[in-house]
Structures are given as structure tokens and as C-alpha cells.
Design a protein around this motif. Structure first.
Motif, PDB file in Angstrom:
ATOM      1  N   TYR A   1      41.757  31.238  32.493  1.00 22.93           N
ATOM      2  CA  TYR A   1      42.098  30.026  33.253  1.00 22.93           C
ATOM      3  C   TYR A   1      43.607  29.900  33.387  1.00 22.93           C
ATOM      4  O   TYR A   1      44.349  30.272  32.465  1.00 22.93           O
TER       5      TYR A   1
ATOM      6  N   TRP B   1      46.370  28.930  30.483  1.00 21.40           N
ATOM      7  CA  TRP B   1      45.973  29.392  29.158  1.00 21.40           C
ATOM      8  C   TRP B   1      46.857  30.558  28.746  1.00 21.40           C
ATOM      9  O   TRP B   1      47.428  31.261  29.589  1.00 21.40           O
TER      10      TRP B   1
ATOM     11  N   TYR C   1      42.429  31.647  22.287  1.00 21.04           N
ATOM     12  CA  TYR C   1      43.272  31.179  23.386  1.00 21.04           C
ATOM     13  C   TYR C   1      43.796  29.774  23.103  1.00 21.04           C
ATOM     14  O   TYR C   1      43.166  29.010  22.386  1.00 21.04           O
TER      15      TYR C   1
ATOM     16  N   ASP D   1      45.070  26.424  25.386  1.00 22.28           N
ATOM     17  CA  ASP D   1      45.128  25.893  26.750  1.00 22.28           C
ATOM     18  C   ASP D   1      46.433  25.122  26.967  1.00 22.28           C
ATOM     19  O   ASP D   1      47.254  24.983  26.048  1.00 22.28           O
ATOM     20  N   SER D   2      46.625  24.623  28.177  1.00 20.75           N
ATOM     21  CA  SER D   2      47.878  23.947  28.529  1.00 20.75           C
ATOM     22  C   SER D   2      48.051  22.614  27.794  1.00 20.75           C
ATOM     23  O   SER D   2      49.154  22.081  27.747  1.00 20.75           O
TER      24      SER D   2
ATOM     25  N   ASN E   1      33.711  28.774  27.029  1.00 19.84           N
ATOM     26  CA  ASN E   1      34.691  28.643  25.966  1.00 19.84           C
ATOM     27  C   ASN E   1      34.345  27.412  25.148  1.00 19.84           C
ATOM     28  O   ASN E   1      33.720  26.481  25.647  1.00 19.84           O
TER      29      ASN E   1
ATOM     30  N   TRP F   1      35.965  24.720  22.193  1.00 20.90           N
ATOM     31  CA  TRP F   1      37.128  24.205  21.484  1.00 20.90           C
ATOM     32  C   TRP F   1      36.901  24.336  19.983  1.00 20.90           C
ATOM     33  O   TRP F   1      35.814  24.021  19.467  1.00 20.90           O
TER      34      TRP F   1
END
Length: 128
Positions: free
Chosen positions: A6, A9, A87, A89-90, A110, A112
Motif C-alpha cells: 500500500y 507503507w 510493515y 503504515d503511514s 493485513n 494490525w
């Protein structure tokens, strides 16, 4: 290097595994003791447990997405996680990716690490 699924990421952690020839007999589905018998475990705690396991990374996940005919039928009905790649994320949250079959098609998802992982969420690890 693993794919970035994404925009925004980035890879937080990636355990390289070297060259790998796909052989489903070399992959086992692992559940933490807390995931067994209907239990669950928070993702950050599971990540710590998985640190000692021979996990596969997201490169294998992406290979299988590109070649879904190779995915074992036993994986249907499960979300199979690939803990070798984590990963961010933003928004600064950590995630791990998984494979799942929905509507007869294999897709990636995905999860969390702040959420819980139950028994239908095994991890892909090297078979012993």
C-alpha cells in the motif's frame, strides 16, 4: 526485497530467507499455544513468540499470490500469516500480511499487531 502492498507503507523488519524452491511439504502451519483450543493472543506478543520460529516472509506470500494454483487446499478457511516481514503504515501502526481464500480466490490481507490472533490465523513456518 518484499513488495510494499500500500502507498505510504514501509518495511519495518524483513527476515531474508535466500533462494527458495516451492515445496508445500517444507511449510507447516504453526499456532501459538495461546491460539490453540479456541484461544487468542495479541499480535505484539505473538510477534515476540514468532521471533524464535523459522518463519517465512512476505516474498513467499507474493509468490503464492502470483501462483495461486500452488497454494495447498488445506490452507482454505484459514488466514495464513507471514511473520518474516513486518510493515509500518503511514499512521505508524505495525502490520503483518496474510493469505486468505475468499469467494474461491486467494487474496492478501493485513492484520494490525494491536489486534488479536485466534486459531484460524496460523503462521507459515519451515516444517521440521
Amino acid at each position: 526485497d518484499p513488495r510494499i502492498p500500500y502507498e505510504g507503507w514501509k518495511v519495518e523488519e524483513h527476515k531474508k530467507g535466500g533462494q527458495f524452491t516451492w515445496d508445500p511439504s517444507k511449510v507447516a502451519l504453526f499456532l501459538s499455544k495461546k491460539q490453540q483450543e479456541g484461544g487468542s493472543i495479541e499480535g505484539n506478543k505473538l510477534r515476540k513468540e514468532m521471533a524464535d520460529q523459522p518463519v517465512y516472509n512476505a516474498n513467499l506470500l507474493d509468490y503464492l499470490l502470483d501462483n495461486p494454483q500452488l497454494i495447498p487446499d488445506e490452507w482454505k478457511g484459514k488466514a495464513v500469516f507471514f511473520w518474516g516481514t513486518i510493515y509500518r503504515d503511514s499512521d505508524d501502526y505495525l502490520f503483518v500480511r496474510y493469505l486468505i481464500c475468499r469467494g474461491g480466490l486467494w487474496k492478501q490481507g493485513n492484520h494490525w499487531l494491536g489486534n488479536y490472533f485466534g486459531g484460524g490465523r496460523p503462521s507459515a513456518v519451515a516444517a521440521k
